[in-house]
Write a protein that holds these residues in place. Structure first.
Motif, PDB file in Angstrom:
ATOM      1  N   ILE A 222      39.392  43.786  37.973  1.00  0.00           N
ATOM      2  CA  ILE A 222      40.377  44.805  38.354  1.00  0.00           C
ATOM      3  C   ILE A 222      40.540  45.761  37.186  1.00  0.00           C
ATOM      4  N   PRO A 223      40.240  47.042  37.341  1.00  0.00           N
ATOM      5  CA  PRO A 223      40.346  47.974  36.213  1.00  0.00           C
ATOM      6  C   PRO A 223      41.787  48.133  35.739  1.00  0.00           C
ATOM      7  N   LEU A 224      41.939  48.150  34.421  1.00  0.00           N
ATOM      8  CA  LEU A 224      43.238  48.416  33.794  1.00  0.00           C
ATOM      9  C   LEU A 224      43.141  49.806  33.180  1.00  0.00           C
ATOM     10  N   VAL A 225      43.738  50.776  33.839  1.00  0.00           N
ATOM     11  CA  VAL A 225      43.611  52.182  33.466  1.00  0.00           C
ATOM     12  C   VAL A 225      44.772  52.581  32.569  1.00  0.00           C
ATOM     13  N   PHE A 226      44.476  52.960  31.339  1.00  0.00           N
ATOM     14  CA  PHE A 226      45.497  53.513  30.449  1.00  0.00           C
ATOM     15  C   PHE A 226      45.762  54.955  30.871  1.00  0.00           C
ATOM     16  N   ASN A 227      47.048  55.273  31.100  1.00  0.00           N
ATOM     17  CA  ASN A 227      47.446  56.621  31.529  1.00  0.00           C
ATOM     18  C   ASN A 227      48.627  57.008  30.647  1.00  0.00           C
ATOM     19  N   SER A 228      48.332  57.744  29.581  1.00  0.00           N
ATOM     20  CA  SER A 228      49.296  57.880  28.488  1.00  0.00           C
ATOM     21  C   SER A 228      49.194  59.251  27.840  1.00  0.00           C
ATOM     22  N   SER A 229      50.157  59.543  26.988  1.00  0.00           N
ATOM     23  CA  SER A 229      50.075  60.744  26.153  1.00  0.00           C
ATOM     24  C   SER A 229      49.136  60.526  24.976  1.00  0.00           C
ATOM     25  N   LYS A 230      48.651  59.308  24.794  1.00  0.00           N
ATOM     26  CA  LYS A 230      47.774  58.999  23.670  1.00  0.00           C
ATOM     27  C   LYS A 230      46.418  59.707  23.798  1.00  0.00           C
TER      28      LYS A 230
ATOM     29  N   PRO B 210      59.621  82.189  17.139  1.00  0.00           N
ATOM     30  CA  PRO B 210      60.353  82.805  16.025  1.00  0.00           C
ATOM     31  C   PRO B 210      60.978  81.816  15.048  1.00  0.00           C
ATOM     32  N   ASP B 211      61.532  80.725  15.547  1.00  0.00           N
ATOM     33  CA  ASP B 211      62.235  79.774  14.693  1.00  0.00           C
ATOM     34  C   ASP B 211      61.309  78.618  14.332  1.00  0.00           C
ATOM     35  N   GLN B 212      60.425  78.845  13.369  1.00  0.00           N
ATOM     36  CA  GLN B 212      59.455  77.821  12.996  1.00  0.00           C
ATOM     37  C   GLN B 212      60.117  76.587  12.387  1.00  0.00           C
ATOM     38  N   GLY B 213      61.316  76.753  11.840  1.00  0.00           N
ATOM     39  CA  GLY B 213      62.009  75.624  11.230  1.00  0.00           C
ATOM     40  C   GLY B 213      62.415  74.550  12.217  1.00  0.00           C
ATOM     41  N   SER B 214      62.462  74.891  13.502  1.00  0.00           N
ATOM     42  CA  SER B 214      62.862  73.916  14.514  1.00  0.00           C
ATOM     43  C   SER B 214      61.671  73.145  15.081  1.00  0.00           C
ATOM     44  N   ILE B 215      60.455  73.487  14.640  1.00  0.00           N
ATOM     45  CA  ILE B 215      59.253  72.843  15.171  1.00  0.00           C
ATOM     46  C   ILE B 215      58.726  71.822  14.170  1.00  0.00           C
ATOM     47  N   LEU B 216      58.704  70.587  14.596  1.00  0.00           N
ATOM     48  CA  LEU B 216      58.085  69.526  13.823  1.00  0.00           C
ATOM     49  C   LEU B 216      57.074  68.846  14.739  1.00  0.00           C
ATOM     50  N   SER B 217      55.816  69.263  14.623  1.00  0.00           N
ATOM     51  CA  SER B 217      54.760  68.770  15.502  1.00  0.00           C
ATOM     52  C   SER B 217      53.722  67.998  14.696  1.00  0.00           C
ATOM     53  N   PHE B 218      52.807  67.355  15.393  1.00  0.00           N
ATOM     54  CA  PHE B 218      51.767  66.584  14.714  1.00  0.00           C
ATOM     55  C   PHE B 218      50.960  67.474  13.766  1.00  0.00           C
ATOM     56  N   SER B 219      50.673  68.695  14.194  1.00  0.00           N
ATOM     57  CA  SER B 219      49.833  69.567  13.368  1.00  0.00           C
ATOM     58  C   SER B 219      50.566  70.028  12.112  1.00  0.00           C
ATOM     59  N   THR B 220      51.896  70.185  12.186  1.00  0.00           N
ATOM     60  CA  THR B 220      52.645  70.644  11.015  1.00  0.00           C
ATOM     61  C   THR B 220      53.043  69.496  10.093  1.00  0.00           C
TER      62      THR B 220
ATOM     63  N   GLU C 107      50.018  68.913  22.217  1.00  0.00           N
ATOM     64  CA  GLU C 107      50.652  68.830  20.909  1.00  0.00           C
ATOM     65  C   GLU C 107      52.021  68.169  21.043  1.00  0.00           C
ATOM     66  N   PRO C 108      52.215  66.984  20.449  1.00  0.00           N
ATOM     67  CA  PRO C 108      53.521  66.327  20.489  1.00  0.00           C
ATOM     68  C   PRO C 108      54.475  66.948  19.462  1.00  0.00           C
ATOM     69  N   LEU C 109      55.739  67.036  19.847  1.00  0.00           N
ATOM     70  CA  LEU C 109      56.794  67.542  18.968  1.00  0.00           C
ATOM     71  C   LEU C 109      57.913  66.520  18.883  1.00  0.00           C
ATOM     72  N   MET C 110      58.566  66.474  17.728  1.00  0.00           N
ATOM     73  CA  MET C 110      59.821  65.748  17.653  1.00  0.00           C
ATOM     74  C   MET C 110      60.881  66.604  18.349  1.00  0.00           C
ATOM     75  N   PRO C 111      61.600  66.072  19.324  1.00  0.00           N
ATOM     76  CA  PRO C 111      62.631  66.876  19.989  1.00  0.00           C
ATOM     77  C   PRO C 111      63.706  67.308  18.991  1.00  0.00           C
ATOM     78  N   PRO C 112      64.037  68.594  18.929  1.00  0.00           N
ATOM     79  CA  PRO C 112      65.127  69.025  18.041  1.00  0.00           C
ATOM     80  C   PRO C 112      66.406  68.270  18.357  1.00  0.00           C
ATOM     81  N   ALA C 113      67.126  67.867  17.314  1.00  0.00           N
ATOM     82  CA  ALA C 113      68.362  67.096  17.511  1.00  0.00           C
ATOM     83  C   ALA C 113      69.437  67.919  18.205  1.00  0.00           C
TER      84      ALA C 113
END
Length: 284
Positions: free
Chosen positions: A38-46, A112-122, A149-155
């Protein structure tokens, strides 16, 4: 009539522990699926790299759906004749369903507000390590993104809403997972699962019965498309109201222990099909 069975699962917080990423409590059931074909299919943001690493650890070579439905990977030993749009990708055929990551990085760079972006690339590999708790190698695999591109959600909710509105205006789909909000194309886990199911039925010529398991809002589209759906309780997030309104099984426990119990129950309910599963006959 014979029926193929398939298990489609989210990873973080579902098959993998939310804190430690451990899957050992589920390994006996994973092995049962493998023995039954039975196939086990990974379906993820990974990423593809992360999923292949996990497959190697579990001794699997099954289809995968990566980066929130952005691409499907079909094992060549189960799909022996490629269609024209399929790309050669080692042991797999790759079906791209989304724009590349670079498209979304350009759009994020124009906010415009680059300070609010914390992503994997940055944040870089070290930042991914600090945020996820992964080691260096795991953080490298997580950073090898091709479509999203994953981001940390702004608080601050107001800032988060402004950023989300900006991205949606640029054609992005912003999906909230268990830990990150992910920016990508207008695809989702459910549509990708349907596409995979279509190719599976085309390959084997039999009906397909699916079990889907997830713990985040980005899993809802997948759960809605499955024959049987399981919501894995989160140790940190409450059960969303929309999930409570669904006819889905909600586990009492969390993570891989809950995953194993729910999947084992489903297997027992389908024991008459497990023993005659066509994939087992084909590859067992």
């Amino acid at each position: 009539m014979s029926v193929n069975l398939m298990v489609v699962t989210d990873l973080d917080g579902t098959l993998l522990d939310h804190y430690s990423y451990d899957f050992k409590p589920a390994m006996s059931v994973v092995s049962s699926l493998k023995r039954s074909g039975i196939p086990l299919v990974f379906n993820s943001s990974k990423t593809h790299s992360e999923m292949r690493y996990l497959q190697d650890q579990m001794g699997l070579l099954d289809p995968m759906i990566c980066e929130n439905g952005s691409a499907i990977y079909l094992p060549k030993d189960r799909f022996r004749t490629a269609q024209s749009a399929w790309e050669d990708h080692g042991d797999f055929w790759r079906i791209s369903l989304a724009k590349p990551r670079e498209h979304w990085l350009r759009i994020l760079a124009e906010y415009p507000d680059q300070g609010s972006i914390l992503s994997f690339s940055t944040m870089g590999i070290q930042g991914v390590m600090n945020t996820t708790g992964l080691d260096w190698a795991g953080s490298e695999r997580a950073s090898q993104r091709e479509y999203t591109e994953p981001l940390m959600p702004p608080a601050n909710n107001e800032i988060k809403q402004d950023l989300t509105t900006y991205l949606i205006g640029k054609g992005a789909l912003v999906q909230q997972g268990g830990r990150f909000m992910t920016v990508g194309d207008s695809v989702d886990k459910g549509r990708a699962m349907e596409t995979l199911a279509y190719f599976w039925r085309q390959e084997y010529g039999l009906p397909l019965r699916t079990l889907a398991l997830g713990d985040g809002l980005n899993d809802v589209a997948m759960l809605e498309k499955a024959n049987r759906s399981v919501w894995i309780r989160s140790p940190v997030n409450p059960i969303p109201d929309l999930v409570k309104q669904k006819d889905w099984y909600i586990t009492q426990e969390c993570g891989p222990k809950a995953w194993a119990a729910a999947t084992q129950m489903w297997l027992e309910q389908h024991s008459h099909l497990v023993n005659s599963n066509t994939v087992k006959e084909h590859y067992g």
